[in-house]
Design a protein around this motif. Structure first.
Motif, short mmCIF file in Angstrom:
data_model
loop_
_atom_site.label_atom_id
_atom_site.label_comp_id
_atom_site.label_asym_id
_atom_site.label_seq_id
_atom_site.Cartn_x
_atom_site.Cartn_y
_atom_site.Cartn_z
N GLN A 255 0.66 -1.30 -0.18
CA GLN A 255 -0.01 0.16 0.05
C GLN A 255 0.84 1.22 -0.02
OE1 GLN A 255 -2.19 -0.97 3.38
NE2 GLN A 255 -4.20 -1.28 2.30
N VAL A 256 2.00 1.20 0.73
CA VAL A 256 2.83 2.36 0.54
C VAL A 256 3.45 2.79 -0.73
CG1 VAL A 256 5.00 3.32 1.63
CG2 VAL A 256 3.47 2.27 3.30
N LYS A 257 3.82 1.59 -1.27
CA LYS A 257 4.36 1.82 -2.90
C LYS A 257 3.42 2.20 -3.69
CE LYS A 257 7.76 -2.05 -2.23
NZ LYS A 257 7.84 -3.51 -2.57
N GLN A 258 2.09 1.72 -3.48
CA GLN A 258 0.93 2.37 -4.47
C GLN A 258 0.64 3.67 -3.92
OE1 GLN A 258 -2.61 -0.14 -4.05
NE2 GLN A 258 -3.50 0.93 -5.68
N LEU A 259 0.67 3.95 -2.81
CA LEU A 259 0.47 5.31 -2.33
C LEU A 259 1.36 6.55 -2.94
CD1 LEU A 259 -1.50 7.44 -0.83
CD2 LEU A 259 0.31 6.62 1.47
N ILE A 260 2.71 6.09 -2.79
CA ILE A 260 3.96 6.83 -3.34
C ILE A 260 3.69 7.02 -4.90
CG2 ILE A 260 6.33 6.82 -3.87
CD1 ILE A 260 6.66 5.53 -1.15
N ARG A 261 3.24 5.77 -5.65
CA ARG A 261 3.12 5.90 -7.03
C ARG A 261 1.91 6.84 -7.27
NH1 ARG A 261 4.23 0.50 -7.33
NH2 ARG A 261 1.72 -0.07 -7.02
N ASN A 262 0.84 6.75 -6.90
CA ASN A 262 -0.29 7.56 -6.91
C ASN A 262 -0.21 9.10 -6.49
OD1 ASN A 262 -1.64 5.26 -7.94
ND2 ASN A 262 -2.91 4.81 -6.06
N TYR A 263 0.29 9.08 -5.38
CA TYR A 263 0.61 10.69 -5.05
C TYR A 263 1.62 11.03 -6.04
CZ TYR A 263 1.86 14.58 -2.11
OH TYR A 263 2.10 15.80 -1.73
N HIS A 264 2.77 10.36 -6.37
CA HIS A 264 3.64 11.08 -7.34
C HIS A 264 2.85 11.69 -8.52
CE1 HIS A 264 7.28 12.13 -9.07
NE2 HIS A 264 7.12 10.98 -10.25
N GLN A 265 1.89 10.95 -9.04
CA GLN A 265 1.09 11.23 -10.07
C GLN A 265 -0.02 12.52 -9.86
OE1 GLN A 265 -0.39 7.60 -11.52
NE2 GLN A 265 1.63 6.83 -12.25
N SER A 266 -0.23 12.85 -8.71
CA SER A 266 -1.30 13.68 -8.31
C SER A 266 -0.78 15.07 -8.54
CB SER A 266 -1.64 13.57 -6.86
OG SER A 266 -0.68 13.97 -5.94
N SER A 267 -1.45 16.13 -8.31
CA SER A 267 -1.01 17.63 -8.42
C SER A 267 -0.13 17.80 -7.22
CB SER A 267 -2.11 18.41 -8.24
OG SER A 267 -2.76 18.52 -7.24
N GLY A 268 0.14 17.29 -6.18
CA GLY A 268 0.79 17.44 -4.98
C GLY A 268 0.41 18.30 -4.19
N GLU A 269 -0.86 18.70 -4.33
CA GLU A 269 -1.33 19.81 -3.28
C GLU A 269 -1.90 19.24 -2.14
OE1 GLU A 269 -5.02 23.00 -3.22
OE2 GLU A 269 -4.64 21.87 -4.98
N ILE A 270 -1.29 19.69 -1.10
CA ILE A 270 -1.90 19.03 0.30
C ILE A 270 -2.80 20.42 1.04
CG2 ILE A 270 -1.13 18.45 2.46
CD1 ILE A 270 1.76 17.62 1.13
N VAL A 271 -3.90 19.89 1.42
CA VAL A 271 -4.68 20.86 2.06
C VAL A 271 -4.80 20.60 3.61
CG1 VAL A 271 -7.10 21.70 2.35
CG2 VAL A 271 -6.23 20.92 -0.04
N SER A 272 -4.56 21.54 4.29
CA SER A 272 -4.68 21.37 5.93
C SER A 272 -5.55 22.23 6.35
CB SER A 272 -3.35 21.55 6.61
OG SER A 272 -2.67 22.80 6.33
N SER A 273 -5.99 22.14 7.61
CA SER A 273 -6.84 22.81 8.36
C SER A 273 -6.66 22.88 9.80
CB SER A 273 -8.37 22.41 8.00
OG SER A 273 -9.21 23.44 8.47
N GLN A 274 -7.28 23.96 10.56
CA GLN A 274 -7.17 23.75 11.84
C GLN A 274 -8.47 24.00 12.65
OE1 GLN A 274 -4.59 26.88 13.32
NE2 GLN A 274 -3.20 25.56 14.32
N LEU A 275 -8.88 23.37 13.49
CA LEU A 275 -10.15 23.31 14.65
C LEU A 275 -9.61 24.40 15.60
CD1 LEU A 275 -11.85 19.80 14.83
CD2 LEU A 275 -12.73 22.31 13.86
N LEU A 276 -10.28 25.63 15.63
CA LEU A 276 -9.68 26.37 16.65
C LEU A 276 -10.96 26.38 17.90
CD1 LEU A 276 -8.42 29.42 14.89
CD2 LEU A 276 -7.21 27.66 15.85
N GLY A 277 -10.53 25.95 19.16
CA GLY A 277 -11.36 26.15 20.45
C GLY A 277 -11.39 27.30 21.37
N LYS A 278 -12.00 27.34 22.26
CA LYS A 278 -12.01 28.16 23.43
C LYS A 278 -11.41 27.55 24.41
CE LYS A 278 -15.79 31.11 21.98
NZ LYS A 278 -15.01 31.60 20.59
N THR A 279 -10.86 28.02 25.23
CA THR A 279 -10.02 27.66 26.58
C THR A 279 -11.05 27.29 27.54
OG1 THR A 279 -8.11 28.61 25.67
CG2 THR A 279 -8.16 27.79 28.35
N ALA A 280 -11.21 26.16 28.26
CA ALA A 280 -12.08 26.22 29.55
C ALA A 280 -10.95 25.22 30.35
CB ALA A 280 -13.32 25.14 29.19
N TRP A 281 -11.42 25.59 31.61
CA TRP A 281 -10.60 24.91 32.84
C TRP A 281 -11.32 24.09 33.29
CZ3 TRP A 281 -5.28 25.49 33.58
CH2 TRP A 281 -4.80 26.60 32.77
#
Length: 194
Positions: free
Chosen positions: A144-170
């Motif tokens: 699966q790692v080998k397949q992932l590398i092959r498929n990812y290499h052929q993709s656009s290479g765009e990585i999308v990340s995000s963040q969940l922001l919370g409120k502090t509570a004690w």
């Protein structure tokens, strides 16, 4: 928040300490209401070696970073593995705290992922994985790692990340980040769309 199976509510990041990658994956899956099929765990030693493997990364930092003898002033810099590790780990000097650290960690991982898809690195990925050994763990099979590398290499290479922001509570003397139901549902919806 995660249940440690003793009925105690823990911070979500405690799931890894309680039950390693399997519990962390299950906890995040339940939290987001989405299945997580596979996971990869990268420890900080592996991050350093990954950055060195791809010849370093280039960052623009708006804050001064000073951790473990590594000093990175504001500005544009090419970082080696030790410097990238300090850049990724420092949080107390960042006015955004853990959220700032998360963004810097995402930045480092994105750059490594973008550089590693070049053929000169892909050809040596097997040697890298052997060298990193237990510093990286995954529930992907080798095929699966080998397949992932092959498929990812052929993709656009765009990585999308995000963040969940919370409120502090004690709670019971500890700080927690509480995410609103609306924000959590919106994040789950975005992940379902991708």
């Amino acid at each position: 928040m995660a249940d440690d199976h003793g009925g105690n509510i823990q911070k979500i990041n405690a799931a890894y300490e309680i039950g390693k990658a399997k519990m962390a994956k299950k906890t995040v899956s339940q939290f987001l209401g989405l299945p997580i099929d596979y996971s990869v765990t990268v420890d900080m030693g592996a991050l350093k070696e990954l950055v060195d493997f791809v010849g370093g990364i280039t960052i623009d930092t708006v804050i001064d970073v000073n951790l473990n003898g590594q000093v990175i002033p504001q500005g544009h810099h090419h970082l080696n593995g030790d410097q990238a590790l300090a850049y990724s780990r420092m949080r107390y000097q960042d006015p955004r705290g853990d959220y700032g650290r998360q963004l810097r960690q995402q930045e480092v991982l994105k750059q490594v992922a973008q550089k590693i898809q070049k053929s000169k690195y892909l050809m040596n990925i097997g040697d890298l994985m052997t060298k990193l050994g237990q510093k990286i763990s995954t529930d992907f099979t080798a095929d699966q790692v080998k397949q992932l590398i092959r498929n990812y290499h052929q993709s656009s290479g765009e990585i999308v990340s995000s963040q969940l922001l919370g409120k502090t509570a004690w709670l019971n003397g500890s700080a927690y980040q509480i995410i609103s139901t609306e924000d959590l549902q919106a994040a789950s919806n975005r992940l379902c769309e991708n």
